[in-house]
Design a protein around this motif. Structure first.
Motif, PDB file in Angstrom:
ATOM      1  N   PRO A   1       0.837  -1.204   0.000  1.00  0.00           N
ATOM      2  CA  PRO A   1       0.000   0.000   0.000  1.00  0.00           C
ATOM      3  C   PRO A   1       0.873   1.256   0.000  1.00  0.00           C
ATOM      4  N   ALA A   2       0.460   2.274  -0.750  1.00  0.00           N
ATOM      5  CA  ALA A   2       1.273   3.486  -0.878  1.00  0.00           C
ATOM      6  C   ALA A   2       1.520   4.126   0.476  1.00  0.00           C
ATOM      7  N   ASP A   3       0.498   4.336   1.259  1.00  0.00           N
ATOM      8  CA  ASP A   3       0.644   4.827   2.629  1.00  0.00           C
ATOM      9  C   ASP A   3      -0.715   4.738   3.299  1.00  0.00           C
ATOM     10  N   GLU A   4      -0.844   3.807   4.221  1.00  0.00           N
ATOM     11  CA  GLU A   4      -2.133   3.576   4.862  1.00  0.00           C
ATOM     12  C   GLU A   4      -2.475   4.634   5.907  1.00  0.00           C
ATOM     13  N   THR A   5      -1.507   5.471   6.268  1.00  0.00           N
ATOM     14  CA  THR A   5      -1.746   6.486   7.305  1.00  0.00           C
ATOM     15  C   THR A   5      -2.125   7.844   6.727  1.00  0.00           C
ATOM     16  N   LEU A   6      -2.013   8.013   5.405  1.00  0.00           N
ATOM     17  CA  LEU A   6      -2.328   9.294   4.771  1.00  0.00           C
ATOM     18  C   LEU A   6      -3.519   9.135   3.829  1.00  0.00           C
ATOM     19  N   GLU A   7      -4.575   9.908   4.083  1.00  0.00           N
ATOM     20  CA  GLU A   7      -5.767   9.820   3.249  1.00  0.00           C
ATOM     21  C   GLU A   7      -5.548  10.416   1.864  1.00  0.00           C
ATOM     22  N   THR A   8      -4.507  11.215   1.695  1.00  0.00           N
ATOM     23  CA  THR A   8      -4.248  11.863   0.410  1.00  0.00           C
ATOM     24  C   THR A   8      -3.548  10.929  -0.586  1.00  0.00           C
TER      25      THR A   8
END
Length: 335
Positions: free
Chosen positions: A55-62
């Motif tokens: 996943p690209a980044d699960e902590t950033l909604e952007t």
């Protein structure tokens, strides 16, 4: 409305494409002024060295999706709020803000995901907030103690920011290890007591038979082969903090020498989460406030070496990929 967004389309390939952006009632529209290119994660993606299924980044909604091509990526944008949704307070209009958003001319976002740029921080300096926040997280995870000898491998942007944060501690010695002479000089400027080439480190650490090795070592070079050198620089009962992300490049570590007898601890550190032992008193908001304070104190502006128009973004990645001497933080500027 229409906007232009940067896409990674394949190994060593980028493209600027027309996309559209819609603003919800509880969002604001930001017009980007400048964004920062990461020489870590973004360069791995650019080279095709990132695990595509991750996943690209699960902590950033952007940032959504995974790291397979094509993808939008980036996490350091500063711009002005030019429009607000019906449910947003009027005070947000006109503010200059930071967001963990990919490289694009405009973006819509909820206000709670923004950080207003302080009056005493320039727009360009604010772009380095993620690097200083990462450095803050690395220092929290490393837990430096008074009088300790600390070695930092890698004087890229994150390495230099980490050196700058560590320099505020009453350490015994702070040593930077970096092959590029210009970066060694920057490390000294940001507070390193000693900055040496990799082949000079043994002489620096040799302080007698009862005091060999460092107490705390950071591996921030981005090169898997450097992990061996980091473990080798560690002394008895010391700790090695691995802040580098190697993507899909394997790291083969020689643990057959003194690693076991010296009881060396090797730990990972990553800014997306807080280490379990810090969560009792630390939150992401507290860490962000601490990072902003460090950002004000550090000479992060000196790390900006190149400004490239957004329309010429492919040149920025080629420049970083070639690792030309003198290249550190590259900014994309928007008309």
């Amino acid at each position: 409305m229409n906007r232009r967004s940067l896409y990674f389309t394949g190994p060593f390939e980028t493209a600027i494409e027309e996309t559209s952006v819609e603003m919800a009632a509880d969002e604001v529209l930001v017009e980007t002024r400048v964004s920062g290119v990461s020489a870590g994660t973004e360069l791995l993606i650019y080279r095709g060295e990132a695990p595509e299924e991750l996943p690209a980044d699960e902590t950033l909604e952007t940032i959504d999706g995974d790291l397979s091509f094509p993808l939008r990526y980036g996490y350091a944008s500063v711009g002005d709020v030019v429009s607000i949704g019906e449910a947003v307070d009027d005070d947000w209009l006109g503010r200059t803000v930071f967001a963990f958003d990919p490289h694009e001319t405009h973006f819509s976002i909820a206000p709670e995901q923004l950080i207003e740029v302080p009056e005493d921080v320039s727009v360009e300096e604010m772009v380095l907030f993620p690097s200083v926040e990462t450095a803050t997280s690395l220092v929290l995870d490393g837990r430096p103690r008074v009088g300790e000898d600390v070695v930092v491998f890698g004087a890229g942007v994150v390495g230099l920011c980490t050196i700058g944060v560590l320099a505020s501690f009453p350490l015994g010695r702070l040593v930077a290890v970096e092959p590029i002479p210009g970066r060694r000089e920057r490390a000294r400027h940001l507070g390193a007591d000693v900055a040496v080439a990799p082949d000079e480190l043994d002489d620096v650490l040799d302080r007698g038979p009862d005091c060999d090795g460092a107490d705390l070592v950071y591996e921030l070079s981005g090169h898997p082969e450097t992990l061996d050198a980091a473990v080798g620089a560690a002394g008895y009962d010391s700790r090695v903090i691995v802040g580098s992300w190697y993507g899909d490049k394997p790291a083969t570590v020689d643990l057959g020498a003194s690693f076991h007898r010296d009881r060396i601890s090797v730990e990972s550190s990553q800014v997306s989460t807080l280490a379990p032992e810090t969560r009792g008193r630390w939150t992401r908001a507290r860490r962000a406030e601490t990072a902003l304070s460090r950002l004000r104190d550090l000479d992060v502006g000196s790390l900006i070496t190149h400004r490239i128009p957004f329309s010429d973004a492919p040149d920025a990645y080629r420049l970083l990929d070639e690792r030309a001497d003198g290249v550190l933080q590259v900014l994309l500027t928007y008309p």
